[in-house]
Design a protein around this motif. Structure first.
Motif, mmCIF file in Angstrom:
data_model
loop_
_atom_site.group_PDB
_atom_site.id
_atom_site.type_symbol
_atom_site.label_atom_id
_atom_site.label_comp_id
_atom_site.label_asym_id
_atom_site.label_seq_id
_atom_site.Cartn_x
_atom_site.Cartn_y
_atom_site.Cartn_z
ATOM 1 N N ILE A 179 0.824 -1.205 0.000
ATOM 2 C CA ILE A 179 0.000 0.000 0.000
ATOM 3 C C ILE A 179 0.858 1.255 0.000
ATOM 4 N N ALA A 180 0.300 2.306 -0.579
ATOM 5 C CA ALA A 180 0.902 3.638 -0.517
ATOM 6 C C ALA A 180 0.273 4.326 0.683
ATOM 7 N N ILE A 181 1.130 4.881 1.554
ATOM 8 C CA ILE A 181 0.612 5.553 2.741
ATOM 9 C C ILE A 181 0.819 7.066 2.621
ATOM 10 N N PHE A 182 -0.059 7.793 3.280
ATOM 11 C CA PHE A 182 -0.130 9.239 3.122
ATOM 12 C C PHE A 182 0.586 9.990 4.236
ATOM 13 N N ASP A 183 0.794 11.277 3.987
ATOM 14 C CA ASP A 183 1.310 12.167 5.011
ATOM 15 C C ASP A 183 0.305 12.221 6.157
ATOM 16 N N GLU A 184 0.775 12.654 7.311
ATOM 17 C CA GLU A 184 -0.040 12.623 8.526
ATOM 18 C C GLU A 184 -1.322 13.448 8.394
ATOM 19 N N THR A 185 -1.251 14.613 7.776
ATOM 20 C CA THR A 185 -2.428 15.470 7.647
ATOM 21 C C THR A 185 -3.502 14.796 6.804
ATOM 22 N N THR A 186 -3.108 14.213 5.678
ATOM 23 C CA THR A 186 -4.064 13.521 4.798
ATOM 24 C C THR A 186 -4.647 12.310 5.507
ATOM 25 N N GLU A 187 -3.789 11.539 6.172
ATOM 26 C CA GLU A 187 -4.260 10.362 6.902
ATOM 27 C C GLU A 187 -5.281 10.761 7.962
ATOM 28 N N GLN A 188 -5.002 11.805 8.729
ATOM 29 C CA GLN A 188 -5.917 12.225 9.789
ATOM 30 C C GLN A 188 -7.238 12.745 9.230
ATOM 31 N N LEU A 189 -7.204 13.440 8.098
ATOM 32 C CA LEU A 189 -8.443 13.925 7.485
ATOM 33 C C LEU A 189 -9.337 12.750 7.093
ATOM 34 N N ILE A 190 -8.761 11.742 6.472
ATOM 35 C CA ILE A 190 -9.565 10.583 6.052
ATOM 36 C C ILE A 190 -10.065 9.813 7.277
ATOM 37 N N LYS A 191 -9.241 9.682 8.298
ATOM 38 C CA LYS A 191 -9.695 9.018 9.526
ATOM 39 C C LYS A 191 -10.847 9.787 10.172
ATOM 40 N N THR A 192 -10.801 11.098 10.098
ATOM 41 C CA THR A 192 -11.890 11.918 10.637
ATOM 42 C C THR A 192 -13.176 11.656 9.871
ATOM 43 N N ILE A 193 -13.087 11.566 8.561
ATOM 44 C CA ILE A 193 -14.269 11.271 7.739
ATOM 45 C C ILE A 193 -14.797 9.878 8.066
ATOM 46 N N TRP A 194 -13.903 8.888 8.201
ATOM 47 C CA TRP A 194 -14.332 7.543 8.619
ATOM 48 C C TRP A 194 -15.115 7.611 9.932
ATOM 49 N N LYS A 195 -14.579 8.384 10.892
ATOM 50 C CA LYS A 195 -15.206 8.499 12.216
ATOM 51 C C LYS A 195 -16.576 9.165 12.088
ATOM 52 N N GLU A 196 -16.671 10.206 11.299
ATOM 53 C CA GLU A 196 -17.939 10.902 11.120
ATOM 54 C C GLU A 196 -18.986 9.998 10.474
ATOM 55 N N LEU A 197 -18.579 9.197 9.503
ATOM 56 C CA LEU A 197 -19.515 8.255 8.875
ATOM 57 C C LEU A 197 -19.985 7.213 9.886
ATOM 58 N N TYR A 198 -19.084 6.801 10.750
ATOM 59 C CA TYR A 198 -19.436 5.841 11.797
ATOM 60 C C TYR A 198 -20.408 6.465 12.802
ATOM 61 N N GLU A 199 -20.099 7.678 13.241
ATOM 62 C CA GLU A 199 -20.947 8.360 14.223
ATOM 63 C C GLU A 199 -22.338 8.647 13.674
#
Length: 179
Positions: free
Chosen positions: A5-25
């Motif tokens: 896998i290609a992994i992202f910079d910390e800012t991009t990773e955190q933004l996508i994780k935030t969206i994942w969390k919001e979809l879950y919530e």
């Protein structure tokens, strides 16, 4: 089974994780929490069987002088009949060559000629949600199209993950790219 896998910079990773969390919530998708150790990524390759030590040795050699790659997500997509929703990066020359060069230099490890990740089959994407009903897919699509306009970031590394157990995807080895 393994994935590179290609992994992202910390800012991009955190933004996508935030969206994942919001979809879950919002009870739209639990995708991010279905697999232990899941991180935002773009899958570059998959392998059924792998000589891990040889593969890691080659990762170190091939990616030693590889610069980080700018990436821009400005569209959302879905695979037909999958219930999947993903951000799709702009296919730049650098991204195309990064992927093609990987497959050229790691050709001896390719054990699945029908893989969705080989050149001419690959659709680069970062999954946001998966296995959604049509109603939830529509809800996720609407939410994500309004949530952000564009994500600009970088691919800053590659990681070998073990996906043999469907409940976890641990990183076996990772290599940072030159920033």
């Amino acid at each position: 089974m393994y994935g590179l896998i290609a992994i992202f910079d910390e800012t991009t990773e955190q933004l996508i994780k935030t969206i994942w969390k919001e979809l879950y919530e919002r009870s739209i998708s639990a995708y991010a929490y279905e697999v232990e150790d899941r991180i935002p990524h773009i899958t570059l390759a998959s392998y059924n069987n792998l000589n891990i030590s040889d593969f890691i040795e080659q990762i170190n050699e091939i990616y030693e002088n590889q610069p980080a790659i700018d990436i821009k997500f400005n569209s959302i997509g879905s695979f037909l009949n999958s219930g999947a929703l993903f951000y799709s990066p702009t296919m730049t020359k650098d991204l195309f060559e990064f992927h093609a060069n990987h497959h050229k230099k790691f050709e001896q490890f390719n054990d699945d000629p029908n893989s969705l990740y080989i050149p001419d089959h690959w659709i680069p994407h970062c999954t946001i949600a998966n296995r959604l009903s049509l109603e939830k897919l529509t809800e996720a699509f609407h939410y994500c199209t309004k949530r952000i306009s564009t994500i600009q970031g970088k691919i800053v590394g590659v990681a070998l993950i073990d996906v043999s157990d469907k409940s976890k995807a641990p990183i076996i080895y990772s290599k940072e790219l030159i920033k």
